[in-house]
Design a protein around this motif. Structure first.
Motif, short mmCIF file in Angstrom:
data_model
loop_
_atom_site.label_atom_id
_atom_site.label_comp_id
_atom_site.label_asym_id
_atom_site.label_seq_id
_atom_site.Cartn_x
_atom_site.Cartn_y
_atom_site.Cartn_z
N THR A 142 -103.49 139.93 72.96
CA THR A 142 -102.64 139.06 72.11
C THR A 142 -101.59 138.54 72.71
N LEU A 143 -100.52 139.35 73.12
CA LEU A 143 -99.32 139.03 73.77
C LEU A 143 -99.24 138.13 75.00
N ARG A 144 -100.34 138.30 75.67
CA ARG A 144 -100.41 137.27 76.99
C ARG A 144 -101.33 136.14 76.86
N ASN A 145 -101.45 135.92 75.39
CA ASN A 145 -102.24 134.85 75.05
C ASN A 145 -101.53 133.36 74.62
N LYS A 146 -101.57 132.36 75.14
CA LYS A 146 -100.70 131.37 75.04
C LYS A 146 -100.74 130.71 73.52
N GLN A 147 -101.81 130.79 72.77
CA GLN A 147 -102.28 130.37 71.55
C GLN A 147 -101.16 131.37 70.56
N VAL A 148 -101.32 132.52 70.73
CA VAL A 148 -100.52 133.45 70.11
C VAL A 148 -99.07 133.28 70.08
N HIS A 149 -98.70 132.98 71.12
CA HIS A 149 -97.22 132.64 71.73
C HIS A 149 -96.59 131.50 70.92
N GLN A 150 -97.70 130.35 70.72
CA GLN A 150 -97.28 129.15 70.03
C GLN A 150 -97.49 129.24 68.63
N ALA A 151 -98.38 130.13 68.07
CA ALA A 151 -98.06 130.50 66.56
C ALA A 151 -97.09 131.36 66.10
N LEU A 152 -96.62 132.30 67.09
CA LEU A 152 -95.45 133.04 66.83
C LEU A 152 -94.12 131.95 66.88
N ARG A 153 -94.17 130.99 67.69
CA ARG A 153 -92.87 130.25 68.07
C ARG A 153 -92.83 129.36 66.67
N ASP A 154 -93.95 129.15 66.13
CA ASP A 154 -93.97 128.10 64.94
C ASP A 154 -93.66 128.94 63.67
N VAL A 155 -93.93 130.11 63.56
CA VAL A 155 -93.58 130.99 62.49
C VAL A 155 -92.07 131.32 62.56
N LEU A 156 -91.44 131.57 63.63
CA LEU A 156 -90.16 131.72 63.79
C LEU A 156 -89.42 130.58 63.34
N SER A 157 -89.74 129.31 63.88
CA SER A 157 -89.39 128.08 63.23
C SER A 157 -89.03 127.89 62.12
N ARG A 158 -90.24 128.18 61.38
CA ARG A 158 -90.35 127.82 59.81
C ARG A 158 -89.48 128.92 59.22
N VAL A 159 -89.19 130.13 59.45
CA VAL A 159 -88.19 131.20 59.08
C VAL A 159 -86.75 130.52 59.39
N LYS A 160 -86.62 130.23 60.52
CA LYS A 160 -85.11 129.52 60.85
C LYS A 160 -84.75 128.37 59.80
N MET A 161 -85.89 127.66 59.75
CA MET A 161 -85.58 126.41 58.84
C MET A 161 -85.53 126.70 57.32
N GLN A 162 -86.06 127.70 56.93
CA GLN A 162 -85.94 128.24 55.51
C GLN A 162 -84.63 128.79 55.31
N LYS A 163 -84.04 129.61 56.43
CA LYS A 163 -82.72 130.13 56.29
C LYS A 163 -81.58 129.01 56.37
#
Length: 270
Positions: free
Chosen positions: A249-270
């Motif tokens: 998982t952690l070496r997978n670019k798709q997972v990296h992108q999904a994680l970045r999107d999740v973190l971005s949504r969390v920051k936007m909600q804050k």
């Protein structure tokens, strides 16, 4: 749990590959839960006792979930084979119904095999000593404690475990051999290097798991080599569960992108 959560919250990861990866992660999560809490209680709290029913339950859970993991890894290798070697047929063959049936098949076959084996072990006579030379109730140490004639149960265990390991290993080797051949035919050197990097990581984990399990279980007398079995058991109970999330998982670019999107949504909600 991170792998399962990120897979089911991002629609881009809701594909057969990540469905199998989620199933694999859930099974491995349950697998280490059968061993690691007791291992920690032994080392940290000195609680070195376990009753007979709990011991058999732990042995069943460990062997059942371990067998399921090997079958799931086989299914994952077949999924990668179809995706890389048969890309035009892949969406038709690997639909949601087939994915569920394959996972169900893995659990069902493992359950049937291991239930029969543990029922045979439970019928043995145990008349002391009551000390298991291991950090969990594995098959070999349990058979070693019995004062019954264990030749038939050892032969059965050897046959069933050899079937599980070598059937899944042969299918996995055939799948990865075809994948490697297809990779060699890729026109771009960069694509070949990327594909080899991913496959080599998978093969390292597979080698560790299969190697340690063959060393522990594929022998006519299950009660032999108990001391060296403890060290080998640490490989598939501690080392590979630590490596698998990184490699799959952690070496997978798709997972990296999904994680970045999740973190971005969390920051936007804050």
């Amino acid at each position: 749990m991170f792998i399962i959560t990120i897979t089911w919250t991002d629609h881009r990861l809701q594909t057969p590959m990540y469905f199998f990866l989620s199933s694999f992660s859930f099974c491995e999560f349950c697998f280490i839960t059968t061993v690691i809490p007791k291992l920690l209680s032994i080392f940290l709290l000195g609680q070195q006792t376990i009753n007979f029913t709990s011991c058999l339950t732990q042995a069943f859970s460990f062997l059942f979930l371990g067998s399921t993991i090997f079958f799931l890894m086989t299914v994952m290798s077949l999924d990668r084979y179809l995706a890389i070697c048969k890309p035009l047929h892949y969406p038709t063959i690997m639909n949601l119904r087939v994915c569920f049936l394959l996972v169900f098949f893995c659990y069902t076959v493992s359950s049937i095999i291991i239930t029969g084996l543990i029922l045979k072990v439970s019928q043995l006579s145990f008349c002391g000593p009551w000390v298991i030379p291991h950090f969990f109730c594995d098959l070999g140490p349990l058979i070693h404690l019995s004062c019954s004639d264990t030749r038939s149960i050892e032969t059965l265990a050897f046959a069933l475990i050899s079937f599980i390991l070598f059937t899944s290993l042969i299918i996995t080797i055939i799948a990865y051999s075809n994948i490697m051949f297809t990779i060699m035919c890729l026109p771009s050197a960069k694509e070949r290097q990327k594909a080899f990097s991913t496959c080599s990581s998978h093969l390292i984990v597979l080698s560790l798991m299969y190697g340690s399990c063959v060393f522990i279980y594929v022998k006519p007398k299950q009660a032999s080599r108990l001391d060296s079995n403890r060290e080998a058991a640490l490989v598939n109970t501690v080392l590979t569960p630590l490596l698998n999330p990184v490699i799959y998982t952690l070496r997978n670019k798709q997972v990296h992108q999904a994680l970045r999107d999740v973190l971005s949504r969390v920051k936007m909600q804050k």
